[in-house]
Design an enzyme around this catalytic site. Structure first.
Site, PDB file in Angstrom:
ATOM      1  N   LYS A   1      50.969  52.382  54.293  1.00 23.25           N
ATOM      2  CA  LYS A   1      50.285  52.371  52.995  1.00 23.25           C
ATOM      3  C   LYS A   1      49.030  53.226  53.064  1.00 23.25           C
ATOM      4  CE  LYS A   1      51.827  47.948  51.091  1.00 23.25           C
ATOM      5  NZ  LYS A   1      51.379  46.640  50.566  1.00 23.25           N
TER       6      LYS A   1
ATOM      7  N   ARG B   1      60.316  41.620  58.592  1.00 24.71           N
ATOM      8  CA  ARG B   1      58.975  42.034  59.024  1.00 24.71           C
ATOM      9  C   ARG B   1      58.100  40.805  59.252  1.00 24.71           C
ATOM     10  NH1 ARG B   1      54.669  45.975  58.545  1.00 24.71           N
ATOM     11  NH2 ARG B   1      52.990  45.257  57.173  1.00 24.71           N
TER      12      ARG B   1
ATOM     13  N   HIS C   1      62.317  42.375  53.838  1.00 23.55           N
ATOM     14  CA  HIS C   1      60.895  42.198  54.135  1.00 23.55           C
ATOM     15  C   HIS C   1      60.652  40.928  54.953  1.00 23.55           C
ATOM     16  CE1 HIS C   1      56.836  43.631  53.595  1.00 23.55           C
ATOM     17  NE2 HIS C   1      56.423  42.408  53.280  1.00 23.55           N
TER      18      HIS C   1
ATOM     19  N   ARG D   1      57.816  48.217  57.376  1.00 20.31           N
ATOM     20  CA  ARG D   1      58.205  48.031  55.978  1.00 20.31           C
ATOM     21  C   ARG D   1      59.459  48.873  55.753  1.00 20.31           C
ATOM     22  NH1 ARG D   1      52.571  49.103  55.995  1.00 20.31           N
ATOM     23  NH2 ARG D   1      51.317  47.340  55.272  1.00 20.31           N
TER      24      ARG D   1
ATOM     25  N   TYR E   1      49.865  34.447  59.090  1.00 19.65           N
ATOM     26  CA  TYR E   1      50.903  34.056  60.043  1.00 19.65           C
ATOM     27  C   TYR E   1      50.452  32.927  60.952  1.00 19.65           C
ATOM     28  CZ  TYR E   1      53.212  38.192  58.347  1.00 19.65           C
ATOM     29  OH  TYR E   1      53.802  39.116  57.524  1.00 19.65           O
TER      30      TYR E   1
ATOM     31  N   HIS F   1      48.088  46.329  58.942  1.00 16.86           N
ATOM     32  CA  HIS F   1      47.252  45.654  57.953  1.00 16.86           C
ATOM     33  C   HIS F   1      45.821  46.203  58.025  1.00 16.86           C
ATOM     34  CE1 HIS F   1      49.975  41.823  57.795  1.00 16.86           C
ATOM     35  NE2 HIS F   1      50.408  42.799  57.025  1.00 16.86           N
TER      36      HIS F   1
END
Length: 338
Positions: free
Chosen positions: A216, A287, A284, A190, A319, A310
């Site tokens: 995150k 990514r 983004h 990110r 994806y 994730h």
């Protein structure tokens, strides 16, 4: 003669923590004293127990602050805990209507409701009251769209400093932007993760290795750093005119402060104009391209989940749908009976 920087250095850009504190202050000022005390404890819980990032805490505080401001106008004063406990579903719908009329998108309204519900759960957990109507309100439906990656050739062009060779910018700035973009596409970071790196996290110049990324929720993960990405970073470090202490941000702005994400976004905007790419070609999107191209080459979905950081495999599975879409498009374009 005076100096532009009396403290001996260029002004530092506002950090995510600074922005979170500012949003927290705006929230507290919109509340009555007892509600403000509860909101401060809620924000502390988000930071220390849930370990949410400063950027996420800023968004939560800003959204709840908007709720409190609208309720203050609706109730005729800053909301007290007793008043929150007597809210009706119509009051909550009125808050959403105000934001909707101000142009808020469905996704923004969903986030606003999420912040309000999180605060309500905190109040109930602490025995400070129950804001029941929040559970009765359905969040607006948010249309689900697939990520829009760029092609391999376009991703490589965006990460190539030669793409901007004609721009009247210093070589170190072009090298810096190329290194950041290389991290987005070559390591799947990110933009906040790339700009949060420090020199001590980077392997020896030009060498392959691994970097520890803080993502995150302050979760860490190990990400491989392939030779071309490492070389792009080494080129930037060699040209950067500023000292780069081991524990300070690796990427610097033109005046020496931490590099702003907006500068990277503007650089990509300029390049996509030169390359004829759509508006969806954002930092983004690189990514997304990292994940999509790995999957197309037979990459394992679980491994891609770990590389992206994730928390849930379901987030990464988007994806697979994207790859199937591209496969069907190619099939229909090439098959003689399609």
């Amino acid at each position: 003669m005076g100096t532009l920087f009396p403290n001996g250095g260029p002004p530092m850009a506002m950090t995510d923590e600074d922005k979170a504190r500012r949003a927290c202050g705006a929230l507290l000022s919109a509340c009555a004293p007892d509600t403000a005390q509860a909101a401060e404890a809620w924000l502390a819980r988000l930071a220390h127990e849930r370990r949410l990032s400063a950027k996420t805490r800023e968004a939560y505080a800003r959204d709840l602050g908007q709720v409190m401001q609208i309720l203050a106008a609706h109730l005729g004063g800053r909301p007290r805990l007793a008043e929150l406990a007597t809210l009706a579903p119509a009051d909550v719908r009125a808050v959403l209507a105000v934001r909707r009329n101000a142009g808020a998108a469905p996704r923004s309204l969903v986030r606003l409701l999420a912040a309000a519900r999180s605060f309500a759960r905190h109040l109930e957990r602490e025995g400070l009251g129950r804001v029941g109507p929040l559970a009765a309100i359905h969040a607006p439906k948010v249309p689900k769209g697939l990520p829009k990656p760029v092609t391999v050739a376009d991703a490589l062009a965006l990460a190539d400093p030669e793409t901007r060779a004609g721009e009247a910018r210093e070589p170190w700035i072009l090298a810096r932007d190329a290194a950041v973009i290389a991290l987005l596409y070559g390591a799947g970071l990110r933009i906040s993760e790339a700009l949060g790196l420090t020199p001590k996290q980077i392997p020896k110049a030009g060498a392959e290795g691994r970097i520890t990324v803080i993502g995150k929720g302050q979760k860490t993960r190990m990400v491989p750093l392939i030779a071309p990405v490492s070389a792009a970073i080494a080129d930037y470090v060699a040209l950067c005119p500023y000292d780069l202490p081991p524990d300070r941000p690796l990427f610097r702005g033109a005046r020496g402060g931490p590099l702003s994400p907006r500068i990277v976004q503007l650089a990509v905007e300029r390049m996509r104009g030169a390359l004829g790419l759509p508006d969806s070609a954002t930092p983004h999107a690189l990514r997304h391209s990292f994940a999509t191209h790995l999957l197309a080459q037979g990459g394992d979905l679980r491994a891609i989940q770990e590389l992206l950081g994730h928390a849930s495999l379901s987030t990464t599975q988007i994806y697979t749908a994207l790859d199937d879409t591209a496969l069907m498009r190619a099939y229909k374009a090439a098959h003689p009976r399609a």
